[in-house]
Design a protein around this motif. Sequence first.
Motif, PDB file in Angstrom:
ATOM      1  N   ALA A  15       8.792   3.186   6.052  1.00 56.45           N
ATOM      2  CA  ALA A  15       8.364   3.347   4.739  1.00 56.45           C
ATOM      3  C   ALA A  15       9.612   3.086   3.593  1.00 56.45           C
ATOM      4  O   ALA A  15       9.460   2.440   2.652  1.00 56.45           O
ATOM      5  CB  ALA A  15       8.129   4.785   4.448  1.00 56.45           C
ATOM      6  N   SER A  16      10.789   3.335   4.340  1.00 55.23           N
ATOM      7  CA  SER A  16      12.212   3.172   3.523  1.00 55.23           C
ATOM      8  C   SER A  16      12.264   1.772   3.358  1.00 55.23           C
ATOM      9  O   SER A  16      12.659   1.261   2.367  1.00 55.23           O
ATOM     10  CB  SER A  16      13.246   3.925   4.039  1.00 55.23           C
ATOM     11  OG  SER A  16      13.088   5.360   4.296  1.00 55.23           O
ATOM     12  N   PHE A  18      10.133  -0.747   3.601  1.00 47.98           N
ATOM     13  CA  PHE A  18       9.208  -1.476   2.882  1.00 47.98           C
ATOM     14  C   PHE A  18       9.192  -1.267   1.404  1.00 47.98           C
ATOM     15  O   PHE A  18       8.997  -1.876   0.438  1.00 47.98           O
ATOM     16  CB  PHE A  18       7.774  -1.286   3.510  1.00 47.98           C
ATOM     17  CG  PHE A  18       7.479  -2.094   4.386  1.00 47.98           C
ATOM     18  CD1 PHE A  18       6.951  -3.440   4.287  1.00 47.98           C
ATOM     19  CD2 PHE A  18       7.346  -1.573   5.632  1.00 47.98           C
ATOM     20  CE1 PHE A  18       6.674  -4.134   5.353  1.00 47.98           C
ATOM     21  CE2 PHE A  18       7.067  -2.257   6.718  1.00 47.98           C
ATOM     22  CZ  PHE A  18       6.688  -3.676   6.641  1.00 47.98           C
ATOM     23  N   PHE A  19       9.934   0.114   1.052  1.00 46.47           N
ATOM     24  CA  PHE A  19      10.225   0.492  -0.446  1.00 46.47           C
ATOM     25  C   PHE A  19      11.369  -0.538  -0.844  1.00 46.47           C
ATOM     26  O   PHE A  19      11.420  -0.843  -1.849  1.00 46.47           O
ATOM     27  CB  PHE A  19      10.734   1.865  -0.466  1.00 46.47           C
ATOM     28  CG  PHE A  19      10.904   2.296  -1.809  1.00 46.47           C
ATOM     29  CD1 PHE A  19       9.935   2.652  -2.929  1.00 46.47           C
ATOM     30  CD2 PHE A  19      12.067   2.581  -2.090  1.00 46.47           C
ATOM     31  CE1 PHE A  19      10.323   3.057  -3.873  1.00 46.47           C
ATOM     32  CE2 PHE A  19      12.608   2.692  -3.450  1.00 46.47           C
ATOM     33  CZ  PHE A  19      11.382   3.198  -4.520  1.00 46.47           C
ATOM     34  N   VAL A  20      12.594  -0.398  -0.097  1.00 48.15           N
ATOM     35  CA  VAL A  20      13.760  -1.404  -0.303  1.00 48.15           C
ATOM     36  C   VAL A  20      13.036  -2.880  -0.534  1.00 48.15           C
ATOM     37  O   VAL A  20      13.481  -3.672  -1.595  1.00 48.15           O
ATOM     38  CB  VAL A  20      14.511  -1.287   0.637  1.00 48.15           C
ATOM     39  CG1 VAL A  20      15.617  -2.329   0.347  1.00 48.15           C
ATOM     40  CG2 VAL A  20      15.148  -0.004   0.564  1.00 48.15           C
ATOM     41  N   ALA A  21      12.197  -3.322   0.585  1.00 44.44           N
ATOM     42  CA  ALA A  21      11.941  -4.716   0.433  1.00 44.44           C
ATOM     43  C   ALA A  21      10.900  -4.915  -0.859  1.00 44.44           C
ATOM     44  O   ALA A  21      10.830  -5.975  -1.578  1.00 44.44           O
ATOM     45  CB  ALA A  21      11.063  -5.113   1.591  1.00 44.44           C
ATOM     46  N   GLY A  22      10.125  -3.814  -1.248  1.00 46.24           N
ATOM     47  CA  GLY A  22       9.364  -4.249  -2.505  1.00 46.24           C
ATOM     48  C   GLY A  22       9.959  -4.065  -3.502  1.00 46.24           C
ATOM     49  O   GLY A  22       9.672  -4.802  -4.788  1.00 46.24           O
ATOM     50  N   PHE A  23      11.047  -3.315  -3.828  1.00 46.57           N
ATOM     51  CA  PHE A  23      12.176  -3.138  -4.835  1.00 46.57           C
ATOM     52  C   PHE A  23      12.717  -4.518  -5.141  1.00 46.57           C
ATOM     53  O   PHE A  23      12.743  -4.999  -6.186  1.00 46.57           O
ATOM     54  CB  PHE A  23      13.006  -2.335  -4.562  1.00 46.57           C
ATOM     55  CG  PHE A  23      14.209  -1.877  -5.644  1.00 46.57           C
ATOM     56  CD1 PHE A  23      13.735  -1.145  -6.728  1.00 46.57           C
ATOM     57  CD2 PHE A  23      15.384  -2.502  -5.480  1.00 46.57           C
ATOM     58  CE1 PHE A  23      14.992  -0.976  -7.707  1.00 46.57           C
ATOM     59  CE2 PHE A  23      16.344  -2.540  -6.488  1.00 46.57           C
ATOM     60  CZ  PHE A  23      15.962  -1.765  -7.722  1.00 46.57           C
ATOM     61  N   THR A  34      11.429 -11.410   3.482  1.00 40.37           N
ATOM     62  CA  THR A  34      12.685 -11.600   4.014  1.00 40.37           C
ATOM     63  C   THR A  34      13.571 -10.560   4.414  1.00 40.37           C
ATOM     64  O   THR A  34      14.177 -10.265   5.323  1.00 40.37           O
ATOM     65  CB  THR A  34      13.570 -12.519   3.019  1.00 40.37           C
ATOM     66  OG1 THR A  34      12.795 -13.667   2.340  1.00 40.37           O
ATOM     67  CG2 THR A  34      14.846 -13.221   3.322  1.00 40.37           C
ATOM     68  N   VAL A  35      13.465  -9.388   3.345  1.00 37.58           N
ATOM     69  CA  VAL A  35      14.237  -8.053   3.455  1.00 37.58           C
ATOM     70  C   VAL A  35      13.663  -7.453   4.624  1.00 37.58           C
ATOM     71  O   VAL A  35      14.213  -6.723   5.327  1.00 37.58           O
ATOM     72  CB  VAL A  35      14.231  -7.156   2.308  1.00 37.58           C
ATOM     73  CG1 VAL A  35      14.915  -5.985   2.589  1.00 37.58           C
ATOM     74  CG2 VAL A  35      15.160  -7.958   1.134  1.00 37.58           C
ATOM     75  N   ALA A  36      12.064  -7.126   4.564  1.00 40.45           N
ATOM     76  CA  ALA A  36      11.506  -6.236   5.563  1.00 40.45           C
ATOM     77  C   ALA A  36      11.713  -7.019   6.929  1.00 40.45           C
ATOM     78  O   ALA A  36      11.901  -6.219   7.986  1.00 40.45           O
ATOM     79  CB  ALA A  36       9.951  -6.595   5.186  1.00 40.45           C
ATOM     80  N   MET A  37      11.747  -8.355   7.219  1.00 37.06           N
ATOM     81  CA  MET A  37      11.904  -8.967   8.361  1.00 37.06           C
ATOM     82  C   MET A  37      13.239  -8.707   8.925  1.00 37.06           C
ATOM     83  O   MET A  37      13.612  -8.336  10.171  1.00 37.06           O
ATOM     84  CB  MET A  37      11.600 -10.547   8.334  1.00 37.06           C
ATOM     85  CG  MET A  37      10.183 -10.862   8.600  1.00 37.06           C
ATOM     86  SD  MET A  37       9.269 -10.348   9.981  1.00 37.06           S
ATOM     87  CE  MET A  37      10.261 -11.411  11.342  1.00 37.06           C
ATOM     88  N   SER A 211       5.640  -0.185  -0.424  1.00 35.70           N
ATOM     89  CA  SER A 211       5.889  -1.641  -0.897  1.00 35.70           C
ATOM     90  C   SER A 211       5.554  -1.903  -2.378  1.00 35.70           C
ATOM     91  O   SER A 211       6.354  -2.130  -3.305  1.00 35.70           O
ATOM     92  CB  SER A 211       5.071  -2.609  -0.186  1.00 35.70           C
ATOM     93  OG  SER A 211       5.582  -2.749   1.206  1.00 35.70           O
ATOM     94  N   LEU A 212       4.365  -1.204  -2.681  1.00 37.36           N
ATOM     95  CA  LEU A 212       4.048  -1.250  -4.087  1.00 37.36           C
ATOM     96  C   LEU A 212       4.868  -0.463  -5.108  1.00 37.36           C
ATOM     97  O   LEU A 212       5.090  -0.612  -6.171  1.00 37.36           O
ATOM     98  CB  LEU A 212       2.660  -0.849  -4.197  1.00 37.36           C
ATOM     99  CG  LEU A 212       1.500  -1.749  -3.559  1.00 37.36           C
ATOM    100  CD1 LEU A 212       0.139  -1.361  -3.876  1.00 37.36           C
ATOM    101  CD2 LEU A 212       1.606  -3.275  -4.372  1.00 37.36           C
ATOM    102  N   ALA A 213       5.183   0.905  -4.216  1.00 34.35           N
ATOM    103  CA  ALA A 213       6.218   1.778  -5.255  1.00 34.35           C
ATOM    104  C   ALA A 213       7.471   0.936  -5.477  1.00 34.35           C
ATOM    105  O   ALA A 213       7.907   1.205  -6.710  1.00 34.35           O
ATOM    106  CB  ALA A 213       6.211   2.997  -4.299  1.00 34.35           C
ATOM    107  N   GLY A 214       7.892   0.402  -4.368  1.00 33.88           N
ATOM    108  CA  GLY A 214       9.167  -0.255  -4.712  1.00 33.88           C
ATOM    109  C   GLY A 214       9.171  -1.542  -5.548  1.00 33.88           C
ATOM    110  O   GLY A 214      10.051  -1.491  -6.159  1.00 33.88           O
TER     111      GLY A 214
END
Length: 251
Positions: A15-16, A18-23, A34-37, A211-214
Amino acid sequence: MPMNELTPLLLLPLASIFFVAGFAKGVTGMGLPTVAMGLLGTLMPPAAAAALLLIPSFVTNVWQLLAGPSLRSIVKRLWPMMLGIVVGTVAGSAWLVSVDPIWSSFSLGAALIVYAAYALFSPPLGVSPRKEPWLSPLVGLFTGGITGATGVFVMPAVPYLQSLRLHKDELVQALGLSFTVSTVALMVGLTAHDAFRLGQLGWSSLAILPSLAGMWLGQKVRARISAKTFRLCFLLFLLLLGVKLASRPFL
């Protein structure tokens, strides 16, 4: 680690991530896969990471695609590139699922290094309209091959789309189109090679909310900080992450 071996203990770190990647996507209009991978690649093989990011990537990219003003004209202009992306991604995904995870991590790291270095140091490019008819499908094919092999959608699609001198909102929408097509093509490729099954949609769907929250928070922050400063920090982060992944086979 295959997707079916994910455990509840991984929910918080996933979750962390995907939050960072969404941000990052909320601030820059790109960067979620890119970030998530890159971060997921430190926890699991790239094929499993690519399968996990499919649903949140699709949802956020469709949001970005439909939010713009020029969908019909962008699709009409860029469909040869999108066709190349589909062909290259489906073909390249065979490499992602068959190669030793250490070397596929190396490829992912190399892709991150190339992208970050290009974005940091290269001058802006320009493509004349008369070159587009043959260059667009070629760029799409190369982008698809890299996407299929690494799960990263950015090279060389992003610099090419930037070189078309699109209006800011059109560029964000064109990126959304490219990433959406890449996500769907990657899903097809992974499914064809038995690396993604419908039963795995649950794990991938769990990543939608963070992801959406980020992404929402990133859009808020974008209005308050210097885009130039964030972009520099973001690219340096990707560069360091790429170096870490690319060095794995030699440690």
